[in-house]
Design an enzyme around this catalytic site. Structure first.
Site, PDB file in Angstrom:
ATOM      1  N   SER A   1      42.214  39.974  32.412  1.00  0.00           N
ATOM      2  CA  SER A   1      41.549  38.944  31.624  1.00  0.00           C
ATOM      3  C   SER A   1      40.547  38.186  32.488  1.00  0.00           C
ATOM      4  CB  SER A   1      42.582  37.965  31.046  1.00  0.00           C
ATOM      5  OG  SER A   1      41.969  37.050  30.165  1.00  0.00           O
TER       6      SER A   1
ATOM      7  N   ASP B   1      38.686  34.999  32.819  1.00  0.00           N
ATOM      8  CA  ASP B   1      38.747  33.637  32.278  1.00  0.00           C
ATOM      9  C   ASP B   1      37.832  32.732  33.100  1.00  0.00           C
ATOM     10  OD1 ASP B   1      40.898  34.359  30.427  1.00  0.00           O
ATOM     11  OD2 ASP B   1      42.096  34.544  32.239  1.00  0.00           O
TER      12      ASP B   1
ATOM     13  N   SER C   1      39.719  38.330  27.644  1.00  0.00           N
ATOM     14  CA  SER C   1      38.853  37.435  28.416  1.00  0.00           C
ATOM     15  C   SER C   1      38.630  36.173  27.608  1.00  0.00           C
ATOM     16  CB  SER C   1      37.479  38.060  28.737  1.00  0.00           C
ATOM     17  OG  SER C   1      37.568  38.993  29.793  1.00  0.00           O
TER      18      SER C   1
END
Length: 352
Positions: free
Chosen positions: A281, A283, A243
């Site tokens: 992830s 983001d 992340s």
């Protein structure tokens, strides 16, 4: 690529990118090259470390006297939404930030949000507040830390908030970056700033990142892997557990819609660093302005601000890596620090 003139770090020192002569873009920086170059913005950390199993913490970005009755314009952009950015929907709906922005470990995010609410209700002018929107982001530090222990408690949140200050910002293995890693190396908190001119007037844009994402590091377009800088060891965290949280602050006269456009560029900048943007992830970027009453500049004047944020995020990610130290954590797993001298060697080696 031509060999570059770089400054070698002093023995034992943990340099920043610019200390090494690594410069991204053409724009100048603020005096600290940090998010705290934006007037009124403060940063505080509380680090929770119980070796070998716990390496975690919380980081607070505090913009002045932000409160429900004195919100700041803000925008959010989700590059990949596998995460828990608490408070996102209200910021998106209203374009307003009512609290400091806190960063922490994934499973501690909810406890941190509750502690932030309690802290806010005690602030001047909040005696009659009946609703507020805490903003808390997170990264999964479970590769190095016992994430199930949920080690971040109310006292850590209050310490980060009460200790927030202007001036230099601690980077690397501190606060919310204590247990994070990115691009095959130990990472953590990183920051940078730029001073773009909009409509002929200079302003400041600062960023802070909590870096914890997969991919292959790129520096000035060159791939840098642990192997290429002479490191060996165990496996890195799976890309699926990564992340990156990005906080952008600016004193430029921009509104919430324009700040959402700024936040997009912050996430786009991760591609320059080699981010994989994998399935797992999370983001995110949240961008806020510190001049809520100012008339916004025209959209066609925003180019320098966009470029400034792209460059600052790229630099902040590298700063997070350079400041971090090799860490062995939960289960004996280790993430190595990026060695500055070997990085320079790799950058100065002619490309094949």
């Amino acid at each position: 690529m031509e060999p570059m003139a770089h400054v070698r770090p002093a023995q034992g020192a943990r340099p920043r990118a610019r200390d090494l002569g690594i410069v991204f873009g053409r724009g100048g920086t603020g005096p600290l090259d940090a998010i705290t170059d934006v007037p009124g913005v403060r940063v505080g950390h509380a680090t929770v470390r119980r070796p070998p199993d716990v390496h975690s913490g919380v980081t607070a970005v505090v913009p002045g006297d932000v409160a429900p009755h004195a919100p700041l314009p803000a925008g959010v952009f989700t590059g990949n939404g596998y995460g828990k950015l608490i408070g996102t929907t209200q910021v998106t709906e209203l374009g307003a930030l009512e609290t400091p922005v806190l960063l922490t470990s994934t499973l501690s995010a909810f406890r941190v949000a509750d502690a932030l609410v309690g802290w806010m209700l005690e602030q001047p002018g909040c005696g009659e507040v009946r609703s507020l929107n805490p903003v808390v982001g997170e990264c999964n530090d479970g590769f190095l830390s016992d994430i199930r222990a949920r080690p971040v408690h109310e006292e850590h949140v209050r310490a980060a908030l009460d200790g927030a200050s202007g001036g230099p910002v601690a980077e690397g293995c501190v606060g919310a970056g204590t247990g994070t890693g990115a691009l095959g190396f130990k990472a953590g908190i990183g920051t940078a700033s730029r001073t773009p001119a909009l409509a002929g007037r200079p302003y400041t844009a600062g960023v802070l990142v909590q870096a914890n994402f997969g991919g292959t590091l790129r520096v000035l377009g060159r791939r840098v892997t642990p192997r290429s800088v002479g490191l060996t060891g165990g496996p890195a965290p799976a890309a699926e557990t990564g992340s990156c949280m990005i906080v952008v602050a600016t004193d430029a006269p921009v509104d919430a819609r324009q700040l959402t456009r700024v936040a997009r560029r912050a996430v786009f900048a991760l591609a320059r660093t080699g981010a994989a943007y994998s399935h797992g992830s999370g983001d995110y970027a949240i961008a806020f302005g510190t001049r809520p009453q100012a008339a916004p500049v025209a959209d066609d004047e925003l180019g320098p601000l966009f470029e400034a944020v792209l460059d600052a995020v790229e630099e902040a990610v590298l700063n997070s890596l350079l400041a971090a130290t090799t860490t062995t954590g939960f289960g004996g797993r280790t993430l190595p620090a990026l060695p500055a001298d070997r990085l320079l060697d790799a950058l100065n080696t002619p490309a094949l």
